[in-house]
Motif scaffolding. Sequence first.
Motif, PDB file in Angstrom:
ATOM      1  N   GLN A 196       7.998 -10.719 -30.622  1.00  5.46           N
ATOM      2  CA  GLN A 196       9.048 -10.993 -31.610  1.00  5.46           C
ATOM      3  C   GLN A 196       9.144  -9.856 -32.614  1.00  5.46           C
ATOM      4  O   GLN A 196      10.243  -9.439 -32.986  1.00  5.46           O
ATOM      5  CB  GLN A 196       8.773 -12.318 -32.319  1.00  5.46           C
ATOM      6  CG  GLN A 196       8.953 -13.519 -31.432  1.00  5.46           C
ATOM      7  CD  GLN A 196       8.645 -14.823 -32.141  1.00  5.46           C
ATOM      8  OE1 GLN A 196       8.588 -14.899 -33.356  1.00  5.46           O
ATOM      9  NE2 GLN A 196       8.444 -15.876 -31.366  1.00  5.46           N
ATOM     10  N   TYR A 209      10.932  -6.681 -31.085  1.00  2.00           N
ATOM     11  CA  TYR A 209      12.387  -6.791 -31.030  1.00  2.00           C
ATOM     12  C   TYR A 209      13.014  -6.847 -32.421  1.00  2.00           C
ATOM     13  O   TYR A 209      14.117  -6.358 -32.635  1.00  2.00           O
ATOM     14  CB  TYR A 209      12.812  -7.993 -30.188  1.00  2.00           C
ATOM     15  CG  TYR A 209      12.899  -7.654 -28.716  1.00  2.00           C
ATOM     16  CD1 TYR A 209      14.079  -7.209 -28.155  1.00  2.00           C
ATOM     17  CD2 TYR A 209      11.782  -7.748 -27.897  1.00  2.00           C
ATOM     18  CE1 TYR A 209      14.161  -6.867 -26.820  1.00  2.00           C
ATOM     19  CE2 TYR A 209      11.848  -7.408 -26.557  1.00  2.00           C
ATOM     20  CZ  TYR A 209      13.042  -6.972 -26.034  1.00  2.00           C
ATOM     21  OH  TYR A 209      13.109  -6.635 -24.701  1.00  2.00           O
ATOM     22  N   SER A 210      12.321  -7.428 -33.400  1.00  2.58           N
ATOM     23  CA  SER A 210      12.881  -7.495 -34.754  1.00  2.58           C
ATOM     24  C   SER A 210      13.009  -6.098 -35.357  1.00  2.58           C
ATOM     25  O   SER A 210      13.895  -5.851 -36.173  1.00  2.58           O
ATOM     26  CB  SER A 210      12.047  -8.399 -35.653  1.00  2.58           C
ATOM     27  OG  SER A 210      10.807  -7.810 -35.951  1.00  2.58           O
ATOM     28  N   GLN A 259      16.922  -7.329 -33.417  1.00  2.28           N
ATOM     29  CA  GLN A 259      17.259  -8.430 -32.516  1.00  2.28           C
ATOM     30  C   GLN A 259      16.271  -9.579 -32.687  1.00  2.28           C
ATOM     31  O   GLN A 259      15.115  -9.366 -33.031  1.00  2.28           O
ATOM     32  CB  GLN A 259      17.235  -7.962 -31.060  1.00  2.28           C
ATOM     33  CG  GLN A 259      18.309  -6.959 -30.734  1.00  2.28           C
ATOM     34  CD  GLN A 259      18.346  -6.643 -29.252  1.00  2.28           C
ATOM     35  OE1 GLN A 259      17.574  -7.176 -28.469  1.00  2.28           O
ATOM     36  NE2 GLN A 259      19.246  -5.777 -28.881  1.00  2.28           N
ATOM     37  N   VAL A 260      16.762 -10.770 -32.418  1.00  3.47           N
ATOM     38  CA  VAL A 260      15.915 -11.964 -32.439  1.00  3.47           C
ATOM     39  C   VAL A 260      15.580 -12.306 -30.995  1.00  3.47           C
ATOM     40  O   VAL A 260      16.471 -12.428 -30.160  1.00  3.47           O
ATOM     41  CB  VAL A 260      16.638 -13.145 -33.106  1.00  3.47           C
ATOM     42  CG1 VAL A 260      15.822 -14.411 -32.991  1.00  3.47           C
ATOM     43  CG2 VAL A 260      16.964 -12.818 -34.552  1.00  3.47           C
ATOM     44  N   VAL A 261      14.302 -12.420 -30.698  1.00  4.03           N
ATOM     45  CA  VAL A 261      13.839 -12.843 -29.371  1.00  4.03           C
ATOM     46  C   VAL A 261      12.780 -13.903 -29.595  1.00  4.03           C
ATOM     47  O   VAL A 261      11.778 -13.653 -30.252  1.00  4.03           O
ATOM     48  CB  VAL A 261      13.262 -11.650 -28.573  1.00  4.03           C
ATOM     49  CG1 VAL A 261      12.589 -12.126 -27.314  1.00  4.03           C
ATOM     50  CG2 VAL A 261      14.349 -10.645 -28.245  1.00  4.03           C
ATOM     51  N   ASN A 262      13.029 -15.122 -29.079  1.00  3.30           N
ATOM     52  CA  ASN A 262      12.069 -16.193 -29.306  1.00  3.30           C
ATOM     53  C   ASN A 262      11.601 -16.891 -28.034  1.00  3.30           C
ATOM     54  O   ASN A 262      10.869 -17.858 -28.083  1.00  3.30           O
ATOM     55  CB  ASN A 262      12.617 -17.216 -30.316  1.00  3.30           C
ATOM     56  CG  ASN A 262      14.030 -17.626 -30.018  1.00  3.30           C
ATOM     57  OD1 ASN A 262      14.467 -17.567 -28.878  1.00  3.30           O
ATOM     58  ND2 ASN A 262      14.760 -18.025 -31.042  1.00  3.30           N
ATOM     59  N   PHE A 275      20.423 -19.632 -23.858  1.00  6.08           N
ATOM     60  CA  PHE A 275      19.746 -18.438 -24.339  1.00  6.08           C
ATOM     61  C   PHE A 275      20.564 -17.204 -23.999  1.00  6.08           C
ATOM     62  O   PHE A 275      20.990 -17.041 -22.854  1.00  6.08           O
ATOM     63  CB  PHE A 275      18.379 -18.274 -23.658  1.00  6.08           C
ATOM     64  CG  PHE A 275      17.423 -19.401 -23.889  1.00  6.08           C
ATOM     65  CD1 PHE A 275      16.511 -19.344 -24.933  1.00  6.08           C
ATOM     66  CD2 PHE A 275      17.402 -20.505 -23.054  1.00  6.08           C
ATOM     67  CE1 PHE A 275      15.609 -20.379 -25.137  1.00  6.08           C
ATOM     68  CE2 PHE A 275      16.499 -21.533 -23.243  1.00  6.08           C
ATOM     69  CZ  PHE A 275      15.602 -21.473 -24.300  1.00  6.08           C
ATOM     70  N   ARG A 298      18.512 -10.741 -24.162  1.00  8.14           N
ATOM     71  CA  ARG A 298      18.415  -9.586 -25.062  1.00  8.14           C
ATOM     72  C   ARG A 298      17.711  -8.394 -24.430  1.00  8.14           C
ATOM     73  O   ARG A 298      17.810  -7.284 -24.915  1.00  8.14           O
ATOM     74  CB  ARG A 298      17.698  -9.983 -26.355  1.00  8.14           C
ATOM     75  CG  ARG A 298      18.457 -10.976 -27.175  1.00  8.14           C
ATOM     76  CD  ARG A 298      19.771 -10.406 -27.567  1.00  8.14           C
ATOM     77  NE  ARG A 298      20.462 -11.276 -28.509  1.00  8.14           N
ATOM     78  CZ  ARG A 298      21.723 -11.126 -28.813  1.00  8.14           C
ATOM     79  NH1 ARG A 298      22.431 -10.174 -28.258  1.00  8.14           N
ATOM     80  NH2 ARG A 298      22.290 -11.944 -29.664  1.00  8.14           N
ATOM     81  N   GLU A 328      17.150 -15.035 -26.616  1.00 10.03           N
ATOM     82  CA  GLU A 328      17.399 -15.586 -27.951  1.00 10.03           C
ATOM     83  C   GLU A 328      18.071 -16.937 -27.780  1.00 10.03           C
ATOM     84  O   GLU A 328      19.170 -17.030 -27.231  1.00 10.03           O
ATOM     85  CB  GLU A 328      18.299 -14.659 -28.764  1.00 10.03           C
ATOM     86  CG  GLU A 328      18.657 -15.227 -30.113  1.00 10.03           C
ATOM     87  CD  GLU A 328      19.678 -14.379 -30.877  1.00 10.03           C
ATOM     88  OE1 GLU A 328      20.102 -14.844 -31.955  1.00 10.03           O
ATOM     89  OE2 GLU A 328      20.049 -13.300 -30.415  1.00 10.03           O
ATOM     90  N   GLU A 329      17.421 -17.992 -28.278  1.00 10.27           N
ATOM     91  CA  GLU A 329      18.000 -19.322 -28.161  1.00 10.27           C
ATOM     92  C   GLU A 329      19.178 -19.470 -29.113  1.00 10.27           C
ATOM     93  O   GLU A 329      19.129 -19.040 -30.256  1.00 10.27           O
ATOM     94  CB  GLU A 329      16.951 -20.397 -28.445  1.00 10.27           C
ATOM     95  CG  GLU A 329      17.454 -21.787 -28.168  1.00 10.27           C
ATOM     96  CD  GLU A 329      16.375 -22.827 -28.118  1.00 10.27           C
ATOM     97  OE1 GLU A 329      16.684 -23.961 -27.719  1.00 10.27           O
ATOM     98  OE2 GLU A 329      15.209 -22.524 -28.488  1.00 10.27           O
ATOM     99  N   GLN A 330      20.236 -20.111 -28.612  1.00 12.04           N
ATOM    100  CA  GLN A 330      21.446 -20.316 -29.390  1.00 12.04           C
ATOM    101  C   GLN A 330      21.504 -21.743 -29.922  1.00 12.04           C
ATOM    102  O   GLN A 330      21.041 -22.672 -29.272  1.00 12.04           O
ATOM    103  CB  GLN A 330      22.677 -20.063 -28.514  1.00 12.04           C
ATOM    104  CG  GLN A 330      22.767 -18.653 -27.992  1.00 12.04           C
ATOM    105  CD  GLN A 330      22.877 -17.658 -29.112  1.00 12.04           C
ATOM    106  OE1 GLN A 330      23.895 -17.603 -29.790  1.00 12.04           O
ATOM    107  NE2 GLN A 330      21.834 -16.893 -29.343  1.00 12.04           N
TER     108      GLN A 330
END
Length: 106
Positions: free
Chosen positions: A48, A51-52, A56-59, A83, A86, A103-105
Motif C-alpha cells: 500500500q 503505490y501511495s 494511487q490507492v491499492v488495498n 475493484f 491499478r 482498488e476497491e470501489q
Amino acid sequence: MSVESLFNSNATLQTRTQTLDAFGGIKESFATGETFACRIQPTSADEQNLYSREGQVVNAKAYVSHRLNATVTDQVAFGDRTFLIRGVINPDEADVFKVLFLEEQG
C-alpha cells in the motif's frame, strides 16, 4: 502442485468501452468479460505504501493465471464488490501467474 490449484475464488473481468453519446461526447462503461479463477486478498502495508508514493490507492491483490488478458483499464467484479485494476505484474517473469493490484470501489 500447480499454482492455479491455490485459486479459491471466481471473479469476472470487465473491460472498459467507450461510445459516443447523443451530444458527441464520450461515454465510458464496462462490458462483462470472462470469468476466471483467482485468489483475492488484502495488500500488505508495504505494498500500500509503495503505490501511495505514486498517488494511487491499492488495498487488495489477486493472483490469477498468466493467460488472463487484464490491463489497468479493466476492472474486476467479485461478488457484489468491484475493484479497479491499478497494476499488473508477472512476478517471476516465467508466465506462471500474474498479480493484479486492485482498488476497491464504493
